[in-house]
Design a protein around this motif. Structure first.
Motif, PDB file in Angstrom:
ATOM      1  N   LEU A 166       0.824  -1.208   0.000  1.00  0.00           N
ATOM      2  CA  LEU A 166       0.000   0.000   0.000  1.00  0.00           C
ATOM      3  C   LEU A 166       0.859   1.260   0.000  1.00  0.00           C
ATOM      4  O   LEU A 166       0.493   2.277  -0.598  1.00  0.00           O
ATOM      5  CB  LEU A 166      -0.938   0.000   1.206  1.00  0.00           C
ATOM      6  CG  LEU A 166      -2.259  -0.756   1.051  1.00  0.00           C
ATOM      7  CD1 LEU A 166      -3.053  -0.708   2.341  1.00  0.00           C
ATOM      8  CD2 LEU A 166      -3.086  -0.188  -0.099  1.00  0.00           C
ATOM      9  N   PHE A 167       1.999   1.193   0.681  1.00  0.00           N
ATOM     10  CA  PHE A 167       2.909   2.332   0.692  1.00  0.00           C
ATOM     11  C   PHE A 167       3.460   2.570  -0.715  1.00  0.00           C
ATOM     12  O   PHE A 167       3.504   3.708  -1.203  1.00  0.00           O
ATOM     13  CB  PHE A 167       4.038   2.068   1.683  1.00  0.00           C
ATOM     14  CG  PHE A 167       4.895   3.271   1.998  1.00  0.00           C
ATOM     15  CD1 PHE A 167       4.560   4.540   1.557  1.00  0.00           C
ATOM     16  CD2 PHE A 167       6.052   3.126   2.750  1.00  0.00           C
ATOM     17  CE1 PHE A 167       5.344   5.649   1.858  1.00  0.00           C
ATOM     18  CE2 PHE A 167       6.848   4.223   3.053  1.00  0.00           C
ATOM     19  CZ  PHE A 167       6.495   5.480   2.601  1.00  0.00           C
ATOM     20  N   LEU A 168       3.869   1.501  -1.392  1.00  0.00           N
ATOM     21  CA  LEU A 168       4.387   1.638  -2.755  1.00  0.00           C
ATOM     22  C   LEU A 168       3.330   2.198  -3.700  1.00  0.00           C
ATOM     23  O   LEU A 168       3.625   3.035  -4.562  1.00  0.00           O
ATOM     24  CB  LEU A 168       4.880   0.283  -3.262  1.00  0.00           C
ATOM     25  CG  LEU A 168       6.147  -0.263  -2.590  1.00  0.00           C
ATOM     26  CD1 LEU A 168       6.401  -1.699  -3.028  1.00  0.00           C
ATOM     27  CD2 LEU A 168       7.347   0.609  -2.917  1.00  0.00           C
ATOM     28  N   LEU A 169       2.090   1.744  -3.529  1.00  0.00           N
ATOM     29  CA  LEU A 169       1.012   2.253  -4.375  1.00  0.00           C
ATOM     30  C   LEU A 169       0.778   3.737  -4.103  1.00  0.00           C
ATOM     31  O   LEU A 169       0.568   4.526  -5.034  1.00  0.00           O
ATOM     32  CB  LEU A 169      -0.267   1.453  -4.136  1.00  0.00           C
ATOM     33  CG  LEU A 169      -1.469   1.828  -5.006  1.00  0.00           C
ATOM     34  CD1 LEU A 169      -1.141   1.710  -6.487  1.00  0.00           C
ATOM     35  CD2 LEU A 169      -2.676   0.958  -4.657  1.00  0.00           C
ATOM     36  N   SER A 170       0.823   4.121  -2.833  1.00  0.00           N
ATOM     37  CA  SER A 170       0.667   5.536  -2.487  1.00  0.00           C
ATOM     38  C   SER A 170       1.794   6.365  -3.088  1.00  0.00           C
ATOM     39  O   SER A 170       1.573   7.477  -3.580  1.00  0.00           O
ATOM     40  CB  SER A 170       0.650   5.708  -0.964  1.00  0.00           C
ATOM     41  OG  SER A 170      -0.479   5.083  -0.395  1.00  0.00           O
ATOM     42  N   LEU A 171       3.014   5.822  -3.065  1.00  0.00           N
ATOM     43  CA  LEU A 171       4.148   6.529  -3.665  1.00  0.00           C
ATOM     44  C   LEU A 171       3.959   6.691  -5.171  1.00  0.00           C
ATOM     45  O   LEU A 171       4.337   7.718  -5.753  1.00  0.00           O
ATOM     46  CB  LEU A 171       5.447   5.775  -3.378  1.00  0.00           C
ATOM     47  CG  LEU A 171       5.914   5.743  -1.919  1.00  0.00           C
ATOM     48  CD1 LEU A 171       7.155   4.869  -1.778  1.00  0.00           C
ATOM     49  CD2 LEU A 171       6.202   7.149  -1.405  1.00  0.00           C
ATOM     50  N   SER A 172       3.356   5.687  -5.808  1.00  0.00           N
ATOM     51  CA  SER A 172       3.141   5.769  -7.259  1.00  0.00           C
ATOM     52  C   SER A 172       2.222   6.926  -7.627  1.00  0.00           C
ATOM     53  O   SER A 172       2.336   7.501  -8.716  1.00  0.00           O
ATOM     54  CB  SER A 172       2.564   4.449  -7.782  1.00  0.00           C
ATOM     55  OG  SER A 172       1.189   4.312  -7.449  1.00  0.00           O
ATOM     56  N   MET A 173       1.313   7.274  -6.721  1.00  0.00           N
ATOM     57  CA  MET A 173       0.376   8.366  -6.988  1.00  0.00           C
ATOM     58  C   MET A 173       1.065   9.728  -7.010  1.00  0.00           C
ATOM     59  O   MET A 173       0.480  10.718  -7.447  1.00  0.00           O
ATOM     60  CB  MET A 173      -0.732   8.363  -5.926  1.00  0.00           C
ATOM     61  CG  MET A 173      -1.509   7.055  -5.835  1.00  0.00           C
ATOM     62  SD  MET A 173      -2.348   6.635  -7.384  1.00  0.00           S
ATOM     63  CE  MET A 173      -3.599   7.919  -7.416  1.00  0.00           C
ATOM     64  N   HIS A 174       2.296   9.763  -6.524  1.00  0.00           N
ATOM     65  CA  HIS A 174       3.050  11.021  -6.496  1.00  0.00           C
ATOM     66  C   HIS A 174       4.329  10.900  -7.325  1.00  0.00           C
ATOM     67  O   HIS A 174       5.340  11.524  -7.017  1.00  0.00           O
ATOM     68  CB  HIS A 174       3.371  11.393  -5.050  1.00  0.00           C
ATOM     69  CG  HIS A 174       2.152  11.565  -4.193  1.00  0.00           C
ATOM     70  ND1 HIS A 174       1.415  12.733  -4.163  1.00  0.00           N
ATOM     71  CD2 HIS A 174       1.514  10.690  -3.374  1.00  0.00           C
ATOM     72  CE1 HIS A 174       0.393  12.581  -3.347  1.00  0.00           C
ATOM     73  NE2 HIS A 174       0.424  11.361  -2.854  1.00  0.00           N
ATOM     74  N   THR A 175       4.259  10.071  -8.379  1.00  0.00           N
ATOM     75  CA  THR A 175       5.389   9.844  -9.276  1.00  0.00           C
ATOM     76  C   THR A 175       5.022  10.357 -10.665  1.00  0.00           C
ATOM     77  O   THR A 175       4.063   9.874 -11.277  1.00  0.00           O
ATOM     78  CB  THR A 175       5.740   8.343  -9.332  1.00  0.00           C
ATOM     79  OG1 THR A 175       6.024   7.884  -8.007  1.00  0.00           O
ATOM     80  CG2 THR A 175       6.939   8.097 -10.220  1.00  0.00           C
ATOM     81  N   LYS A 176       5.763  11.326 -11.171  1.00  0.00           N
ATOM     82  CA  LYS A 176       5.407  11.975 -12.435  1.00  0.00           C
ATOM     83  C   LYS A 176       5.760  11.134 -13.651  1.00  0.00           C
ATOM     84  O   LYS A 176       4.991  11.062 -14.610  1.00  0.00           O
ATOM     85  CB  LYS A 176       6.100  13.341 -12.529  1.00  0.00           C
ATOM     86  CG  LYS A 176       5.530  14.382 -11.577  1.00  0.00           C
ATOM     87  CD  LYS A 176       6.187  15.735 -11.809  1.00  0.00           C
ATOM     88  CE  LYS A 176       5.582  16.797 -10.898  1.00  0.00           C
ATOM     89  NZ  LYS A 176       6.205  18.127 -11.131  1.00  0.00           N
ATOM     90  N   ASP A 177       6.935  10.513 -13.647  1.00  0.00           N
ATOM     91  CA  ASP A 177       7.364   9.736 -14.804  1.00  0.00           C
ATOM     92  C   ASP A 177       6.463   8.515 -14.976  1.00  0.00           C
ATOM     93  O   ASP A 177       6.268   7.726 -14.041  1.00  0.00           O
ATOM     94  CB  ASP A 177       8.814   9.294 -14.629  1.00  0.00           C
ATOM     95  CG  ASP A 177       9.336   8.548 -15.835  1.00  0.00           C
ATOM     96  OD1 ASP A 177       9.898   9.197 -16.732  1.00  0.00           O
ATOM     97  OD2 ASP A 177       9.166   7.314 -15.884  1.00  0.00           O
ATOM     98  N   ALA A 178       5.917   8.337 -16.162  1.00  0.00           N
ATOM     99  CA  ALA A 178       4.937   7.274 -16.410  1.00  0.00           C
ATOM    100  C   ALA A 178       5.533   5.882 -16.206  1.00  0.00           C
ATOM    101  O   ALA A 178       4.871   4.985 -15.667  1.00  0.00           O
ATOM    102  CB  ALA A 178       4.376   7.410 -17.825  1.00  0.00           C
ATOM    103  N   SER A 179       6.776   5.670 -16.639  1.00  0.00           N
ATOM    104  CA  SER A 179       7.408   4.354 -16.493  1.00  0.00           C
ATOM    105  C   SER A 179       7.675   4.037 -15.027  1.00  0.00           C
ATOM    106  O   SER A 179       7.476   2.907 -14.570  1.00  0.00           O
ATOM    107  CB  SER A 179       8.712   4.302 -17.295  1.00  0.00           C
ATOM    108  OG  SER A 179       8.459   4.439 -18.673  1.00  0.00           O
ATOM    109  N   GLU A 180       8.145   5.031 -14.296  1.00  0.00           N
ATOM    110  CA  GLU A 180       8.392   4.829 -12.870  1.00  0.00           C
ATOM    111  C   GLU A 180       7.091   4.552 -12.129  1.00  0.00           C
ATOM    112  O   GLU A 180       7.026   3.669 -11.260  1.00  0.00           O
ATOM    113  CB  GLU A 180       9.090   6.060 -12.284  1.00  0.00           C
ATOM    114  CG  GLU A 180      10.489   6.280 -12.809  1.00  0.00           C
ATOM    115  CD  GLU A 180      11.172   7.478 -12.183  1.00  0.00           C
ATOM    116  OE1 GLU A 180      12.375   7.642 -12.422  1.00  0.00           O
ATOM    117  OE2 GLU A 180      10.509   8.247 -11.450  1.00  0.00           O
ATOM    118  N   LYS A 181       6.068   5.287 -12.473  1.00  0.00           N
ATOM    119  CA  LYS A 181       4.755   5.091 -11.847  1.00  0.00           C
ATOM    120  C   LYS A 181       4.239   3.678 -12.112  1.00  0.00           C
ATOM    121  O   LYS A 181       3.726   3.002 -11.211  1.00  0.00           O
ATOM    122  CB  LYS A 181       3.766   6.122 -12.400  1.00  0.00           C
ATOM    123  CG  LYS A 181       2.349   6.025 -11.843  1.00  0.00           C
ATOM    124  CD  LYS A 181       1.457   7.064 -12.508  1.00  0.00           C
ATOM    125  CE  LYS A 181       0.023   6.978 -12.030  1.00  0.00           C
ATOM    126  NZ  LYS A 181      -0.115   7.435 -10.636  1.00  0.00           N
TER     127      LYS A 181
END
Length: 297
Positions: A166-181
């Protein structure tokens, strides 16, 4: 975008058309308000208890230390440290366990503050509140309701803590680069369970690693405080008898835990020793009194 070799294959092989089964994500409900004051103050809603504690926390000066292994880069560093516990009324025997309360390294804290672009807020007092519109939302008990970000990141949260999905998913919501997200979402998904175990858990990847690999990830500090676990005492066996009831000795080796890092507590204790050691190599093998440094046990 620079990608760690460990993740390169995942970035190249992950099919963007694959539909991922993601867990339900709750919105971050912790609100941080900065007061503008630089007056140092730390206030808890209720003083958090330490698990398994059989005594009160005692600030113990380091009375003496000695290195137990040769000064050789190929030889793992091992030390014996003597704590002065005079006045603590601790009752102990050889083999009993004490918990040493560590702190995160200054470099780790500084790197996190810099990545999040909040260096200018690090030493300003804040107050924490929760979104009144969300039911059941509480500030984690180990997070002070009033303090500074530097204090919390140094003493309260475990920057090396295990990253839950869940933490990783929350971090993805604040990741601009599409591949990183996308790759962060994959680690969080049912389909990415094996990759999560292989690349995150087994490799001991922590928040600091994620932010250095996924550089476009810039989460709000409130989200980080909501998910990071508490920085807990590390157990060490007592190596002397209670006939020396004014002192407690422990032995430890400094572990390389991967990713160019040492153990939180052992690395911190070694740093204390090194900072107070201005002797040459031969003298460093001898005992040294550094009783002005206090450690919580």
């Amino acid at each position: 975008m620079v990608i760690s070799r460990n993740f390169q294959g995942l970035f190249e092989s992950l099919n963007e058309t694959v539909v991922l089964s993601l867990p339900k994500l709750k919105e971050n409900a912790i609100k941080i308000n900065f007061t503008g004051s630089h007056e140092y103050k730390t206030v808890y809603k209720q003083e958090p208890l330490l698990p398994f504690a059989a005594s009160e926390v005692f600030n113990a000066p380091i009375h003496r230390w000695r290195r137990l292994t040769a000064l050789d880069e190929n030889c793992k560093a091992a030390y014996e440290i003597t704590f002065d516990v005079k006045g603590s009324n601790l009752d102990f025997r050889p083999g009993d366990t004490i918990g040493i309360i560590p702190q995160n390294s200054q470099s780790d804290v500084d790197n996190l503050l810099e990545h999040l672009n909040i260096n200018d807020l690090a030493d300003i007092n804040y107050t924490i509140s929760t979104d009144a519109g969300k039911k059941g939302v509480k500030v984690p008990p180990h997070i002070p309701v009033e303090s500074t970000l530097r204090h919390i990141l140094t003493y309260c949260v475990d920057l090396r803590g295990v990253l839950k999905k869940l933490f990783l998913l929350s971090l993805s919501m604040h990741t601009k680069d599409a591949s990183e997200k996308r790759i962060l979402e994959y680690f969080s998904s049912k389909e990415g369970s094996i990759a999560y175990t292989t690349h995150i858990l087994n490799e001991r990847i922590c928040l600091l690693d994620i932010l250095s690999i996924f550089t476009s990830c810039k989460p709000p500090i409130g989200l980080i405080l909501e998910y990071l676990p508490r920085l807990l005492p590390r157990p060490y066996s007592i190596a002397n008898s209670d006939h020396e009831n004014s002192f407690i000795k422990v032995c430890f080796s400094v572990m390389d835990i991967g990713n160019n890092r040492k153990g939180v507590t052992t690395g911190w204790l070694e740093d204390i020793i090194i900072k107070h050691d201005n002797c040459d190599l031969e003298e460093r093998m001898k005992n040294m009194n550094i009783s002005n440094v206090e450690t919580k046990i």
